[in-house]
Design an enzyme around this catalytic site. Sequence first.
Site, PDB file in Angstrom:
ATOM      1  N   GLY B 405       0.892  -1.374   0.146  1.00 38.76           N
ATOM      2  CA  GLY B 405       0.002  -0.020   0.040  1.00 38.76           C
ATOM      3  C   GLY B 405       0.759   1.345  -0.085  1.00 38.76           C
ATOM      4  CE  LYS B 407       5.975   0.491  -6.055  1.00 38.53           C
ATOM      5  NZ  LYS B 407       5.845  -0.348  -5.093  1.00 38.53           N
ATOM      6  CG  ASP B 469       5.666  -2.549  -7.921  1.00 36.40           C
ATOM      7  OD1 ASP B 469       6.611  -2.326  -8.309  1.00 36.40           O
ATOM      8  OD2 ASP B 469       5.429  -2.718  -6.704  1.00 36.40           O
ATOM      9  CB  CYS B 526      11.462  -4.316  -6.750  1.00 35.80           C
ATOM     10  SG  CYS B 526      10.859  -5.692  -6.149  1.00 35.80           S
TER      11      CYS B 526
END
Lengths: 180, 713
Positions: B405, B407, B469, B526
């Site tokens: 949470g 982002k 993401d 990532c």
Amino acid sequence: MRKLTEEETKVFFEKLIKFIGRNISLLIERKDEAHCFRVQKNKVYYVNEETMKKAQSVPRDSLQSLGTCFGKFTKTGKFKLQITCLDYLAQYAKYKVWVKPQSEMSWLYGNNLLKAGMGRITEDTPANQGVVLFSMNDVPIGFGTTSKSTQDCRKLDPTAMVVYHICDVGEYLRDEDTLF
Amino acid sequence: MGVLKFIRDNYYISIFYFFFIFIYIFIMGIDKKFLAKKAPSTASASAGARKLVGSAGAKPAAKATAVVATKKPVIAASKKSNIEQPKKKVAVVQQEESESEEDDEEFVSAEEDIPSDEEDETTEKNQLFEDSDDEKLNSNTKAFSDSNKGWLKPSKRDKDGDDESEEEEEKLTAFEKKSINAAKKRKQIEEDNTIDIQNQMAIDREQRDETSSEQEEDESEEESDEDNVLPSGEKIEEEQVLGVDLQEVYQRIKDIINTLDNFSKERKKGMSREDYMTRLRDDLATYFGYNTFLIEVFLKLFRVSECLEFLEANETQRPLTIRTNTLKARRKDLADALGGRGVHLEPIKWSPVGLTIYDTQVAIGATPEYLAGHYIQQSASSFLPVVALEPQPGERILDLCASPGGKTTYVAALMKNTGTLVANDINEERMRSLVANIHRLGVKNTIVSNLDGREYPKTMGGFDRCLVDAPCVGLGVIAKDQQIKLSKSQRDVDLCVNMQKELILHAIDSVDAKSPTGGIIVYSTCSLTVEENEGVVDYALRNRDVILLDTGVEFGVQGFTAYRHHRFHPSVALTKRYYPHTHNMDGFYVAKFKKISNEIKTKKAQEQENDQEDEQDYEDDEEEEVESGSEDQEGESTSSSNELEELTPQKIVKKQKRDNTPKINSHEAKIKKIQQEKQQSLQQKTKTSGKNKYNKKPTQPKNNNKKKVVTKK
């Protein structure tokens, strides 16, 4: 996701009125955006209507949250306010209590508030009244119920309890597993 | 013969001797292992001692390092410290030897000139055998003529192979000491049995041959200026059994990198770059504790020296950063409040909401400010995709992989709690933290769904912006989770890539290209592998009508457009990569798409495109001309025959190639082109000029009419 039944509405509003009194009408009939209460998995959410409409397309089982959660109905049909509604309670609260910095942490750990830790209190607060607690720099940190009225508080000794604990923001950490 | 005779004569005594020898080896072995494990420095010392046995050791070694020191003072210093430690041991061993063996004195003095360097040892087999021969001639086998040399070589080799098992090789010193001691005792007990002693010494000498040969190697390496950093096979075996000396390995890594940086000069003859790379890979894997697959990935991604920096950066934590929740607080107020609690912090320069925490006396995740939702702990890198997304108030935004949470709440803060934000995550476990963060930070416009991201846009579509993401292997966050070092494999990457490709297509489909304000998709991971990043972005470019935009973040390394055999769309350079060692934040990748139209390319059309892209190189100009002619015909005719349809995209791309059109077009130019395209399709496909055409465009109008699915709001 559904509307509250009449029974539920009654129970829920009674609880809410303890803290915000008549301001509840401000919550229901907002001038900026139409908001509504919805029940999803026994929890009551307060959400603007547009978002609510969009949420209708999400399958019921997968819908985890929408808008702001106010609390949940227990199995026995009672309603329990949760810390997540603090923003709205703080906004519309009738009676407030300010907590001294040294007692702040104690409150955040779930303890009741002692007279010694009380910085300020709204005038004319009756006993057994729902109050929202603020830190001295006006950050809401929880809510509870007064044990004594403002007048009586003045006479109390410093170790006496003034506000019974109901919810504090520490629950975001302590009860993350059960809260959501 | 002497030994046999002795054994025959004194059967029980000899058995006792052998038993004693065995016990000694065993004890020494344990001792050494223990040392190697306990303290690398002492281990290296003992290792040094082992190799320096029989030689003068310390002095020449220091000389040798001094030679090196002119080039690399730091390295030399570290070596010295390694080598000076063993001095005493060596001296002791030498004394023992000189007492016990008369012959050896000559031998030692002869060897005194030989410098030794424990770091530098390789297999130079020719040298090894020659040396051993020389010594044999010197000490024992003087009767052998030069012609016997050739005959002796194989015998020596056999001895190496047969007599000494792997373990014995590792415990050379132990065995030597033992044998020396044994020889002493024998002298005392049976002084007259000289033959036996000679035999024993012969064995000693053979072992010494080996150490000396190692030294010989060292010497040769000194001569070639320390470029022989690769260890011998023996050494590697030794490391496998004994455990490694990390200092030594690190030194070797440094040396190999130096060699590789100046390869033509520093390389050793006969060693290919691949040999060095293999060694480097294994050493890096050993030193930093990775599996070889990941090291290979990193070595492909970075230059060797940069790779080392990256791996070292993964050993240290990134600075702790928090993001101010602008819905509830201002950064300055928050900084003051936290400063009052004894937190040392500083604003992040490139972000208006970030704060870097340098030092704190309180738990940063449990202050009253945290509980009141004034900030959230969030790594600096995860600000980036949201900055790229540029959410606007009142929009509909989808966060496809939202947990935990950070982002999502940032997006909501930028939307100022207006519009609608749909936060989705597949993992039910992570749902709690997502919902908790959303409520704690006072985000009120969010719908949280627990769905597979691929359920969108079936569940809901027509968003203005979408943030993906994507779940990834996580090679950028190794500093956070050391488990990644060993647990990830090619299979994990493949699985993730598969998932990511599906997710990004669903994300693109969920967004409405006609959105007046948005039509933006941001893809981030990532991780660092090209497959997960540029590969997926390129896949999206091929499959959907999207273009890449600049991410809007000033810093960062641009994405790869060419990586090994992959060739990506040139605009992939607009995507950004972030590395732990260059930006001091988690490794990250951000790509920002703008959706041009809602059309979806069918598989067929795409296959054709791919096919002819492959074929392009082999086409002749002639063919192109012919086909461009036929294209004209096709353009005029409104035929719906499959054959012609299939041919079209090929031709156009060929033409485009011939024209050498710049592939990166500005967004406006693209939109214009699409409009042109549409007009043309309306005018029953009049002649297409074929010039300045993005290779995917021409197929769209046609497919649009026939088989393409159009996502509707």
